[in-house]
Design a protein around this motif. Structure first.
Motif, PDB file in Angstrom:
ATOM      1  N   ASP A  93     -39.309   0.586   8.870  1.00  0.00           N
ATOM      2  CA  ASP A  93     -40.113  -0.581   9.198  1.00  0.00           C
ATOM      3  C   ASP A  93     -39.583  -1.090  10.542  1.00  0.00           C
ATOM      4  N   LEU A  94     -40.290  -0.758  11.614  1.00  0.00           N
ATOM      5  CA  LEU A  94     -39.780  -1.032  12.963  1.00  0.00           C
ATOM      6  C   LEU A  94     -39.706  -2.527  13.265  1.00  0.00           C
ATOM      7  N   GLN A  95     -40.480  -3.293  12.537  1.00  0.00           N
ATOM      8  CA  GLN A  95     -40.430  -4.748  12.766  1.00  0.00           C
ATOM      9  C   GLN A  95     -39.151  -5.332  12.175  1.00  0.00           C
ATOM     10  N   ALA A  96     -38.851  -4.942  10.948  1.00  0.00           N
ATOM     11  CA  ALA A  96     -37.642  -5.460  10.293  1.00  0.00           C
ATOM     12  C   ALA A  96     -36.384  -4.745  10.790  1.00  0.00           C
ATOM     13  N   ASP A  97     -36.564  -3.537  11.304  1.00  0.00           N
ATOM     14  CA  ASP A  97     -35.418  -2.685  11.619  1.00  0.00           C
ATOM     15  C   ASP A  97     -35.673  -1.913  12.918  1.00  0.00           C
ATOM     16  N   PRO A  98     -35.730  -2.629  14.038  1.00  0.00           N
ATOM     17  CA  PRO A  98     -36.081  -1.954  15.297  1.00  0.00           C
ATOM     18  C   PRO A  98     -35.085  -0.864  15.715  1.00  0.00           C
ATOM     19  N   GLN A  99     -33.877  -0.947  15.218  1.00  0.00           N
ATOM     20  CA  GLN A  99     -32.872   0.062  15.590  1.00  0.00           C
ATOM     21  C   GLN A  99     -32.950   1.314  14.715  1.00  0.00           C
ATOM     22  N   GLU A 100     -33.823   1.283  13.725  1.00  0.00           N
ATOM     23  CA  GLU A 100     -33.990   2.422  12.810  1.00  0.00           C
ATOM     24  C   GLU A 100     -32.664   2.869  12.180  1.00  0.00           C
ATOM     25  N   VAL A 101     -32.035   1.942  11.489  1.00  0.00           N
ATOM     26  CA  VAL A 101     -30.808   2.314  10.775  1.00  0.00           C
ATOM     27  C   VAL A 101     -30.970   2.242   9.256  1.00  0.00           C
ATOM     28  N   HIS A 102     -32.107   1.684   8.802  1.00  0.00           N
ATOM     29  CA  HIS A 102     -32.316   1.584   7.351  1.00  0.00           C
ATOM     30  C   HIS A 102     -33.505   2.446   6.936  1.00  0.00           C
ATOM     31  N   ASN A 103     -33.208   3.581   6.423  1.00  0.00           N
ATOM     32  CA  ASN A 103     -34.275   4.423   5.889  1.00  0.00           C
ATOM     33  C   ASN A 103     -34.694   3.835   4.538  1.00  0.00           C
ATOM     34  N   VAL A 104     -35.938   3.339   4.461  1.00  0.00           N
ATOM     35  CA  VAL A 104     -36.372   2.666   3.228  1.00  0.00           C
ATOM     36  C   VAL A 104     -37.340   3.540   2.422  1.00  0.00           C
ATOM     37  N   TYR A 105     -37.248   4.852   2.629  1.00  0.00           N
ATOM     38  CA  TYR A 105     -38.190   5.748   1.950  1.00  0.00           C
ATOM     39  C   TYR A 105     -38.178   5.564   0.434  1.00  0.00           C
ATOM     40  N   ASN A 106     -37.007   5.288  -0.115  1.00  0.00           N
ATOM     41  CA  ASN A 106     -36.927   5.166  -1.579  1.00  0.00           C
ATOM     42  C   ASN A 106     -37.021   3.743  -2.091  1.00  0.00           C
ATOM     43  N   GLN A 107     -37.344   2.817  -1.195  1.00  0.00           N
ATOM     44  CA  GLN A 107     -37.430   1.421  -1.665  1.00  0.00           C
ATOM     45  C   GLN A 107     -38.818   1.098  -2.202  1.00  0.00           C
ATOM     46  N   PRO A 108     -38.912   0.652  -3.468  1.00  0.00           N
ATOM     47  CA  PRO A 108     -40.212   0.411  -4.102  1.00  0.00           C
ATOM     48  C   PRO A 108     -41.089  -0.574  -3.326  1.00  0.00           C
ATOM     49  N   ASP A 109     -40.490  -1.565  -2.652  1.00  0.00           N
ATOM     50  CA  ASP A 109     -41.277  -2.552  -1.887  1.00  0.00           C
ATOM     51  C   ASP A 109     -42.210  -1.891  -0.874  1.00  0.00           C
ATOM     52  N   TYR A 110     -41.794  -0.736  -0.408  1.00  0.00           N
ATOM     53  CA  TYR A 110     -42.563  -0.087   0.654  1.00  0.00           C
ATOM     54  C   TYR A 110     -43.536   0.978   0.127  1.00  0.00           C
ATOM     55  N   GLN A 111     -43.627   1.090  -1.203  1.00  0.00           N
ATOM     56  CA  GLN A 111     -44.418   2.170  -1.781  1.00  0.00           C
ATOM     57  C   GLN A 111     -45.856   2.199  -1.255  1.00  0.00           C
ATOM     58  N   LYS A 112     -46.477   1.010  -1.238  1.00  0.00           N
ATOM     59  CA  LYS A 112     -47.892   0.953  -0.879  1.00  0.00           C
ATOM     60  C   LYS A 112     -48.107   1.402   0.581  1.00  0.00           C
ATOM     61  N   VAL A 113     -47.310   0.840   1.454  1.00  0.00           N
ATOM     62  CA  VAL A 113     -47.498   1.165   2.870  1.00  0.00           C
ATOM     63  C   VAL A 113     -47.067   2.609   3.162  1.00  0.00           C
ATOM     64  N   LYS A 114     -46.119   3.082   2.380  1.00  0.00           N
ATOM     65  CA  LYS A 114     -45.689   4.475   2.528  1.00  0.00           C
ATOM     66  C   LYS A 114     -46.841   5.422   2.161  1.00  0.00           C
ATOM     67  N   ASP A 115     -47.534   5.065   1.076  1.00  0.00           N
ATOM     68  CA  ASP A 115     -48.696   5.874   0.663  1.00  0.00           C
ATOM     69  C   ASP A 115     -49.758   5.883   1.754  1.00  0.00           C
ATOM     70  N   GLN A 116     -49.942   4.719   2.361  1.00  0.00           N
ATOM     71  CA  GLN A 116     -50.945   4.643   3.441  1.00  0.00           C
ATOM     72  C   GLN A 116     -50.554   5.553   4.607  1.00  0.00           C
ATOM     73  N   LEU A 117     -49.284   5.516   4.941  1.00  0.00           N
ATOM     74  CA  LEU A 117     -48.849   6.362   6.067  1.00  0.00           C
ATOM     75  C   LEU A 117     -48.947   7.851   5.728  1.00  0.00           C
ATOM     76  N   MET A 118     -48.657   8.169   4.469  1.00  0.00           N
ATOM     77  CA  MET A 118     -48.754   9.567   4.036  1.00  0.00           C
ATOM     78  C   MET A 118     -50.203  10.043   4.206  1.00  0.00           C
ATOM     79  N   LYS A 119     -51.123   9.180   3.827  1.00  0.00           N
ATOM     80  CA  LYS A 119     -52.549   9.507   3.954  1.00  0.00           C
ATOM     81  C   LYS A 119     -52.918   9.682   5.430  1.00  0.00           C
ATOM     82  N   GLU A 120     -52.407   8.761   6.224  1.00  0.00           N
ATOM     83  CA  GLU A 120     -52.697   8.794   7.661  1.00  0.00           C
ATOM     84  C   GLU A 120     -52.133  10.068   8.295  1.00  0.00           C
TER      85      GLU A 120
END
Ligand code: SGN
Ligand code: CA
Length: 525
Positions: free
Chosen positions: A484-511
């Motif tokens: 999430d570049l807004q919350a983490d512009p330095q890209e140090v927190h990989n949130v792939y496994n965080q449930p909060d991001y599930q919905k947006v992750k699905d959207q990106l997967m589709k995209e």
């Protein structure tokens, strides 16, 4: 310039400020209606946005690049679709992604140059020239004149290849390329518009500064990126298995200019570095070597006295690396200044489009790294400054995602030429001209293939939107990252496994899948 000049004197000497903004505007408003603009495309090699003051650099002042930004447009979201040299250059030339033009890594040759934008410019009556780094193996097509460096080329006393000869020039590569370009513009056929592709070698590894800038930044400590000691805790294995850490993989001699090496400093790794170093340093004349020895001697002796270890040693290496990298850029900046002054003097500024870009970005110590390749911001984002004197509202564009594949369509469009259907990028002429653009992309596809290879960065592909980034590392690994570049512009927190991001992750997967289909990415690559 005196070798004793310090950085402040240097900046004073090179500072812009001869023209006020209103003067600039009025001097640029006399292009003949309907005439086709000349185009000068300055492409540097590995120049990161973090090293341009117009982009807010904490490291260097680049007054001449800043002038270009002030008089033109600065794009803040310009990205390479495969962050490595030959693939990106082929994308710039063809308007196509790597899988389409075929140069998926540095080892491959372009299938055909028939559809490149210089070929189309030449066919339409432009005079075309190419000077400097080319790196595309095959003889350039579409240029009335070319004078290119073989392969990566050399910083000192470089060889050049022209249509019917190969020869060595004496001096520093950035200065020589500049001279060649100015000479070509002077003797061009003035009845035709021209396109000049001015391709710098700098600031590519091994970051050898020119004699004029060799002493900049002495006695200064430059800021260290917050992520320099990144432990890659949340990431896939790819971040740990790379071989591009300043602390571990930069050679003491070749990269960090610790020369001559003492016997005790030559382990297996340094043996390789030393062979590379000898191949570049032995090109220098005795006089050039003397200037180099004097520039580095005291600091090298001090380094040996200190016997640094651990983090202190890593930080010393960072300082040496970043200073040499920036010294190379200082020369590129001077070259831009010379070119802009020349255009003013020749009365060409009013109908010449000037573009400054780099083939990709570069890690300047972020995550502890040098080099590029990874789909992280410092590597994929490249500087893009465009000065188009007439009819363009000068500004900063912080919003539109523009890509290396868009450059060919845009240049053709600017010259009033049709954009062929095989080009996958889009013209951003409307954005340049300040027109409202309603259907611009809100995501893009990225794919890096060069593995196994130098720096050991695993193959990966992904999608980036204005806020999120999804990456899949594959080949001998199967691992996903999500940022999430807004919350983490330095890209140090990989949130792939965080449930909060599930919905947006699905959207990106589709995209991601949508982009793959749209761009014709073959599943097997
Ligand atoms: C060389 C460099 C690498 C660099 C590649 C690609 N090593 O192999 O550090 O990543 O070029 O760079 S060096 O020892 O030759 O300097 S690229 O810009 O051409 O893609
Ligand atoms: Ca490059």
């Amino acid at each position: 310039m005196s070798e004793k000049l310090n950085r402040r004197d240097f900046l004073k000497l090179t500072a812009v400020g001869t023209l006020s903004l209103p003067q600039v505007f009025s001097s640029l408003s006399c292009r003949r209606p309907g005439s086709r603009p000349n185009i000068i495309f300055i492409l540097s090699d590995d120049h990161a946005c973090q090293a341009i003051s117009a982009y807010g650099s904490r490291l260097i002042q680049t007054p001449h690049l800043d002038r270009l930004a002030q008089e033109g447009i600065r794009f803040d979201c310009s990205f390479a679709t495969n962050s490595i040299c030959a693939p990106s250059r082929a994308s710039i030339l063809t308007g196509q992604y790597s899988h389409q033009h075929g140069v998926i890594d540095n080892s491959l040759e372009m299938k055909s140059q028939e559809g490149t934008f210089p070929v189309l410019f030449k066919k339409s009556g432009y005079q075309t020239a190419l000077v400097g780094k080319w790196h595309l193996k095959a003889t350039p097509v579409g240029f009335d004149y070319f004078s290119i460096l073989p392969g990566q080329g050399h910083y000192y006393n470089p060889e050049f290849i022209e249509r019917d000869r190969k020869y060595e020039e004496h001096g520093y590569v950035t200065d020589i390329i500049t001279e060649k370009c100015l000479a070509w513009i002077k003797k061009r056929d003035k009845s035709k518009p021209f396109f000049l592709f001015m391709n710098h070698k700098a600031p590519h590894r091994n970051w050898m500064p020119g004699p004029e800038t060799l002493r900049l930044f002495r006695n200064e400590d430059l800021p260290v990126p917050e992520t320099f000691f990144d432990d890659y805790r949340t990431r896939c294995e790819a971040a740990r298995s790379q071989e591009m850490r300043i602390a571990d993989h930069a050679y003491l001699s070749y990269d960090l200019k610790l020369f001559p090496l003492n016997a005790g400093e030559i382990n297996e790794q340094e043996k390789t570095g030393l062979a590379y170093w000898n191949s570049v340093y032995n090109r220098l004349t005795d006089e050039q070597k003397k200037t180099w020895e004097e520039a580095y001697r005291d600091e090298n002796e001090e380094f040996r006295r200190k016997k640094l270890e651990g983090q202190e040693l890593a930080l010393w290496k960072y300082q040496r690396y970043i200073k040499d990298y920036l010294r190379c850029i200082a020369s590129v900046d001077l070259s831009v200044g010379r070119l802009l002054d020349f255009l003013d003097k020749e009365g060409l500024a009013s109908n010449t489009l000037v573009i400054y870009a780099s083939d990709q970005g570069f890690f300047l110590g972020e995550h502890g790294w040098f080099d590029k390749r990874f789909m992280y911001e410092p590597s994929i984002r490249f500087p893009l400054l465009i000065r188009y004197p007439d009819g363009v509202e000068r500004k900063v564009d912080q919003k539109h995602l523009v890509l290396n594949v868009d450059l060919a369509p845009t240049l053709l469009d600017m010259a009033g030429l049709p954009v062929p259907a095989y080009m996958q990028g889009k013209s951003f002429k409307d954005i340049l001209e300040g027109n409202e653009v309603s259907d611009w992309r809100d995501s893009f596809y990225y794919h890096y293939y060069e593995y196994p290879a130098v720096h050991s960065v695993k193959r990966h592909y992904g999608v980036r939107t204005s806020r999120y980034k999804l990456i899949h590392f594959y080949h001998d690994i199967d691992c996903w990252e999500f940022y999430d570049l807004q919350a983490d512009p330095q890209e140090v927190h990989n949130v792939y496994n965080q449930p909060d991001y599930q919905k947006v992750k699905d959207q990106l997967m589709k995209e991601l899948n949508r982009l793959k289909t749209e761009l014709g990415v073959k599943p097997e690559i």
